[in-house]
Design a protein around this motif. Structure first.
Motif, PDB file in Angstrom:
ATOM      1  N   ARG A 290       0.839  -1.199   0.000  1.00  6.00           N
ATOM      2  CA  ARG A 290       0.000   0.000   0.000  1.00  6.00           C
ATOM      3  C   ARG A 290       0.876   1.253   0.000  1.00  6.00           C
ATOM      4  NH1 ARG A 290      -4.568  -1.693   4.528  1.00  6.00           N
ATOM      5  NH2 ARG A 290      -5.432  -3.453   3.341  1.00  6.00           N
ATOM      6  N   GLY A 291       0.521   2.171  -0.867  1.00  5.29           N
ATOM      7  CA  GLY A 291       1.304   3.401  -0.995  1.00  5.29           C
ATOM      8  C   GLY A 291       2.304   3.349  -2.137  1.00  5.29           C
ATOM      9  N   SER A 292       2.430   2.178  -2.759  1.00  4.34           N
ATOM     10  CA  SER A 292       3.431   2.043  -3.834  1.00  4.34           C
ATOM     11  C   SER A 292       2.984   2.726  -5.118  1.00  4.34           C
ATOM     12  CB  SER A 292       3.688   0.572  -4.109  1.00  4.34           C
ATOM     13  OG  SER A 292       2.511  -0.072  -4.555  1.00  4.34           O
ATOM     14  N   HIS A 293       1.687   3.132  -5.192  1.00  2.00           N
ATOM     15  CA  HIS A 293       1.203   3.767  -6.421  1.00  2.00           C
ATOM     16  C   HIS A 293       1.980   5.049  -6.733  1.00  2.00           C
ATOM     17  CE1 HIS A 293      -0.920   5.579  -3.005  1.00  2.00           C
ATOM     18  NE2 HIS A 293      -0.984   6.684  -3.737  1.00  2.00           N
ATOM     19  N   ARG A 294       2.608   5.636  -5.694  1.00  2.36           N
ATOM     20  CA  ARG A 294       3.368   6.869  -5.917  1.00  2.36           C
ATOM     21  C   ARG A 294       4.579   6.641  -6.802  1.00  2.36           C
ATOM     22  NH1 ARG A 294       5.111   8.023  -0.118  1.00  2.36           N
ATOM     23  NH2 ARG A 294       5.167   5.743  -0.159  1.00  2.36           N
ATOM     24  N   TYR A 295       5.097   5.399  -6.794  1.00  4.04           N
ATOM     25  CA  TYR A 295       6.341   5.133  -7.520  1.00  4.04           C
ATOM     26  C   TYR A 295       6.155   4.231  -8.738  1.00  4.04           C
ATOM     27  CZ  TYR A 295       8.016   6.709  -2.983  1.00  4.04           C
ATOM     28  OH  TYR A 295       8.239   7.438  -1.855  1.00  4.04           O
ATOM     29  N   MET A 296       4.986   3.675  -8.918  1.00  6.55           N
ATOM     30  CA  MET A 296       4.774   2.759 -10.038  1.00  6.55           C
ATOM     31  C   MET A 296       4.977   3.436 -11.393  1.00  6.55           C
ATOM     32  SD  MET A 296       4.230  -0.174  -8.722  1.00  6.55           S
ATOM     33  CE  MET A 296       3.555  -1.137 -10.061  1.00  6.55           C
ATOM     34  N   LYS A 297       4.754   4.762 -11.441  1.00  5.65           N
ATOM     35  CA  LYS A 297       4.887   5.469 -12.725  1.00  5.65           C
ATOM     36  C   LYS A 297       6.331   5.495 -13.224  1.00  5.65           C
ATOM     37  CE  LYS A 297       5.045   9.755 -10.049  1.00  5.65           C
ATOM     38  NZ  LYS A 297       4.373  11.037  -9.768  1.00  5.65           N
ATOM     39  N   TYR A 298       7.286   5.255 -12.315  1.00  8.08           N
ATOM     40  CA  TYR A 298       8.688   5.262 -12.735  1.00  8.08           C
ATOM     41  C   TYR A 298       9.140   3.917 -13.317  1.00  8.08           C
ATOM     42  CZ  TYR A 298       8.769   9.423  -9.771  1.00  8.08           C
ATOM     43  OH  TYR A 298       8.506  10.649  -9.202  1.00  8.08           O
ATOM     44  N   CYS A 299       8.336   2.895 -13.136  1.00  8.60           N
ATOM     45  CA  CYS A 299       8.764   1.540 -13.531  1.00  8.60           C
ATOM     46  C   CYS A 299       9.017   1.452 -15.029  1.00  8.60           C
ATOM     47  CB  CYS A 299       7.700   0.520 -13.102  1.00  8.60           C
ATOM     48  SG  CYS A 299       7.614   0.294 -11.310  1.00  8.60           S
ATOM     49  N   LYS A 300       8.133   2.073 -15.825  1.00  4.06           N
ATOM     50  CA  LYS A 300       8.286   1.946 -17.281  1.00  4.06           C
ATOM     51  C   LYS A 300       9.589   2.585 -17.761  1.00  4.06           C
ATOM     52  CE  LYS A 300       5.123   5.854 -18.070  1.00  4.06           C
ATOM     53  NZ  LYS A 300       4.612   5.932 -16.684  1.00  4.06           N
ATOM     54  N   TYR A 301      10.006   3.657 -17.110  1.00  5.16           N
ATOM     55  CA  TYR A 301      11.275   4.283 -17.506  1.00  5.16           C
ATOM     56  C   TYR A 301      12.470   3.399 -17.116  1.00  5.16           C
ATOM     57  CZ  TYR A 301       8.208   8.318 -17.880  1.00  5.16           C
ATOM     58  OH  TYR A 301       7.171   9.166 -18.213  1.00  5.16           O
ATOM     59  N   MET A 302      12.349   2.768 -15.968  1.00  3.14           N
ATOM     60  CA  MET A 302      13.428   1.866 -15.561  1.00  3.14           C
ATOM     61  C   MET A 302      13.525   0.665 -16.503  1.00  3.14           C
ATOM     62  SD  MET A 302      13.399   1.925 -11.393  1.00  3.14           S
ATOM     63  CE  MET A 302      11.633   1.857 -11.140  1.00  3.14           C
ATOM     64  N   VAL A 303      12.376   0.160 -16.937  1.00  7.90           N
ATOM     65  CA  VAL A 303      12.388  -0.959 -17.889  1.00  7.90           C
ATOM     66  C   VAL A 303      13.031  -0.525 -19.205  1.00  7.90           C
ATOM     67  CG1 VAL A 303      10.929  -2.492 -19.253  1.00  7.90           C
ATOM     68  CG2 VAL A 303      10.407  -2.106 -16.841  1.00  7.90           C
ATOM     69  N   LEU A 304      12.737   0.704 -19.630  1.00  4.23           N
ATOM     70  CA  LEU A 304      13.322   1.227 -20.875  1.00  4.23           C
ATOM     71  C   LEU A 304      14.854   1.309 -20.760  1.00  4.23           C
ATOM     72  CD1 LEU A 304      12.918   2.439 -23.687  1.00  4.23           C
ATOM     73  CD2 LEU A 304      12.685   4.698 -22.588  1.00  4.23           C
TER      74      LEU A 304
END
Length: 661
Positions: free
Chosen positions: A402-416
């Motif tokens: 819970r609360g991880s939604h704040r950082y999930m948006k960065y995941c796609k950039y890290m995958v890139l």
């Protein structure tokens, strides 16, 4: 008066006689004393001469009984002035092995059989060395959390005990595989084993004694768990036993490593392979320390992967929510430890390769740019999969926090970033082509893609992948925490500056390397590695410091781990199993046609380098075979944990036979 004179005249002859007599006696006595002195001197001289003669004869006799000490020069060690170190020749020269020194079976080459036996033993040896490290850490955390969270402390303690139970079964299995390996050496390569045993004889005896000591500590540690569990003092004693167990296991591993590193980069012998009397020089060859560090980290990752896969399997087959929550939590612990070992592992590999180049530059060229180069490309692919698997697990596991939604948006950039770096990381310097393709392209190196095949690009790529993984791990750490410290903004700025600055510095050093000669370009890897380690230690320290008095967004929802994250654990475990076998094969195969590099030649019929396809088949077989064995070991270990099913009570009361009549 006259009578007086007459008396004096009469006394004169008598006095003269007495004087003559006294002189004669004195002279006689002096002659006797002189004669005695001369005799004594003569006797002393004769005795001294006799002693000298005996000493010379004794010395000559000793010289005839024992050969004169021969001194020779070490092939590796040098003194302070750079001259080869000398030592007394204390062993026989390396034999010139012939057909009678090798045995074989008709169904398979001896070299392949030895490879399989050795690799299987190494797999299980790595596992049983890694699990006690896990147990030590987990038990320590359990002790430290006993007062603040007794329930969680009990969970940690139970997990450590369960892992140790599995390790106990694997320990016996490892000993059996060690015996198989020893018999394979003796029966198929007797000449080579005789030479190695002649040099490492004391090391082998110490190894056996240390194995005995580890067995004793292991059994006391496991079987004393329940009795030492409740008393705080005894619990610390029990935890100390795990430290002792790991120390003995590390010594065992280093002793076994000395045989392999001696074969690749020998020391303590002369050019003829004769032992020069210093066993420490034989053990402590130039690759001993880097191989040891590399193997410790590799064992941690391998052990974490195996335990994680074991927990992931039980998570997928769990029947109750409590069971799923428990194995979800075990997966997290195992992956945390595996990633902890995975991040510094490439740096240990750098150190190892640096020492290989320092020992023999040609050996390094064979590995990185010669016939082993494509195996390193495969290795790069496997390492990339490891980082993809680790990041995939972290990304998907954050969804249950819970609360991880704040950082999930960065995941796609890290995958890139990971995809771009992985593409550069696996790009070869030269490409296998037909003569027509070579002519059309103008050489073996592609004019554009070839630039990404040099070390500058590869070092940059792998350091960025590691930095990205560290960043992802820090986000996972703070996913459910609401930072409340006053300096939260400053701390976040520092974290951002550290990671952005690190990425810029790594890229800059990578580009700058293209403008330097090759021998200077290699040196840029040091500041790149330093930059990456700075992000690891400084970033983690700042991140943890910001957790003080933090509020929680809620408990982690254990038991809701996604299937993608679970399969990522299997990917990591199987990839590392295959990679571990690959690296072991590369280290051994780089000796080419030598048992001991430049000292003992391999004259067996199997002294050839396998093709990539043949090597890949054996590597895959080894990986599958060891996983079959792990399944058996886990099954055997789980038998003692199953509860006995109580038989149902008979409904009727037994009736005596006499009453039935």
């Amino acid at each position: 008066m006259v009578s007086t004179k007459m008396n004096k005249l009469r006394a004169l002859p008598f006095a003269m006689f007495l004087a003559l007599a006294a002189f004669a006696v004195n002279g006689l006595m002096a002659d006797v004393a002189s004669a005695k002195e001369v005799f004594a001197e003569q006797a002393f001289a004769e005795q001294a001469f006799a002693k000298e003669v005996l000493a010379e004869e004794g010395a000559e006799g000793e010289g005839e009984g024992e050969p004169a000490i021969e001194w020779s020069q070490d092939v590796f060690y040098k003194d302070w002035e750079g001259n080869p170190l000398k030592g007394p020749v204390s062993g026989a020269p390396a034999p010139d092995l012939g057909p009678n020194d090798y045995n074989n079976y008709d169904f398979a080459p001896s070299r392949i059989l030895l490879w399989i036996a050795n690799q299987q033993h190494l797999y299980f040896g790595s596992f049983v060395l890694a699990v006690p490290i896990f147990c030590m850490l987990i038990e320590f955390i359990g002790i430290r959390t006993r007062e603040s969270d007794p329930v969680l402390s009990e969970k940690y303690d139970r997990l450590a005990q369960d892992l140790m139970k599995v390790s106990l079964t694997a320990y016996s299995w490892t000993a059996i595989l060690g015996g198989v390996l020893l018999f394979t050496f003796i029966t198929l390569f007797p000449g080579f084993f005789k030479y190695m045993a002649g040099i490492f004889r004391p090391v082998m005896h110490v190894y056996a004694l240390m194995f005995l000591a580890e067995s004793g500590v292991l059994y006391v540690y496991y079987y004393g768990w329940e009795k030492m569990k409740h008393d705080p003092f005894l619990k610390w004693i029990h935890c100390s036993l795990s430290v002792l167990l790991n120390l003995i296991g590390t010594v065992l591993m280093y002793l076994a490593n000395s045989w392999a590193t001696f074969m690749q980069a020998p020391g303590g012998i002369d050019e003829q392979g004769r032992f020069l009397g210093n066993i420490w020089h034989v053990i402590h060859s130039t690759l001993w320390n880097p191989v040891g560090v590399h193997r410790i980290l590799g064992n941690i990752v391998f052990g974490g992967g195996i335990v994680g896969a074991y927990a992931a399997y039980h998570y997928l087959t769990a029947k109750t929510p409590e069971e799923k929550a428990h194995y979800d939590w075990v997966c997290y612990i195992a992956m945390f430890i595996a990633i902890f070992g995975l991040i510094p592992l490439p740096f240990a590999g750098y150190w190892l390769m640096k020492e290989v180049y320092a020992f023999r530059q040609q050996m390094g060229i064979t590995l990185m740019g010669g016939i082993m180069a494509w195996l390193f490309i495969i290795q790069a692919v496997m390492i990339g999969l490891l980082f993809f698997g680790a990041n995939s697990y972290l990304h998907n596991s954050m969804a249950r926090v819970r609360g991880s939604h704040r950082y999930m948006k960065y995941c796609k950039y890290m995958v890139l970033v990971l995809i771009v770096c992985f593409t550069a990381w696996m790009t070869p310097h030269t490409i296998v082509m037909t003569p027509a393709e070579l002519k059309e392209m103008g050489g073996a190196q592609h004019p554009v893609v070839g630039h990404f095949g040099v070390m500058s690009a590869k070092n940059t790529a792998v350091n960025l992948m590691i930095t990205t993984t560290i960043f992802c791990f820090l986000l996972y750490q703070r996913a459910n925490k609401k930072i409340t410290v006053k300096w939260a903004t400053i701390g976040n700025c520092w974290l951002g500056a550290i990671f952005v600055g690190a990425a810029c510095n790594i890229v800059y050093l990578g580009v700058y390397g293209y403008f330097l000669p090759a021998n200077q370009r290699v040196g840029l890897s040091v500041p790149q590695v330093t930059t990456t380690l700075t992000t690891l230690f400084a970033g983690t320290a700042i991140n943890i410091s910001m957790f003080k008095d933090s509020e929680s967004y809620g408990d982690i929802e254990w038991g809701t781990q996604s299937r993608v994250a679970t399969y990522a654990i299997f990917l990591l475990a199987i990839s590392f199993t295959w990679l571990m076998g690959l690296m072991g094969y590369i280290r051994s195969a780089v000796r080419l046609f030598w048992h001991v590099t430049e000292v003992l030649r391999d004259n067996s019929p199997d002294a050839y380098t396998l093709t990539i396809g043949e090597a890949g088949k054996i590597l895959t077989f080894n990986a599958l075979f060891v996983w079959v064995q792990f399944v058996i070991v886990f099954w055997v270990g789980s038998l003692t944990g199953k509860k006995k099913v109580e038989s149902a009570a008979p409904q009727g009361v037994p009736v005596p036979a006499q009453q039935q009549q």
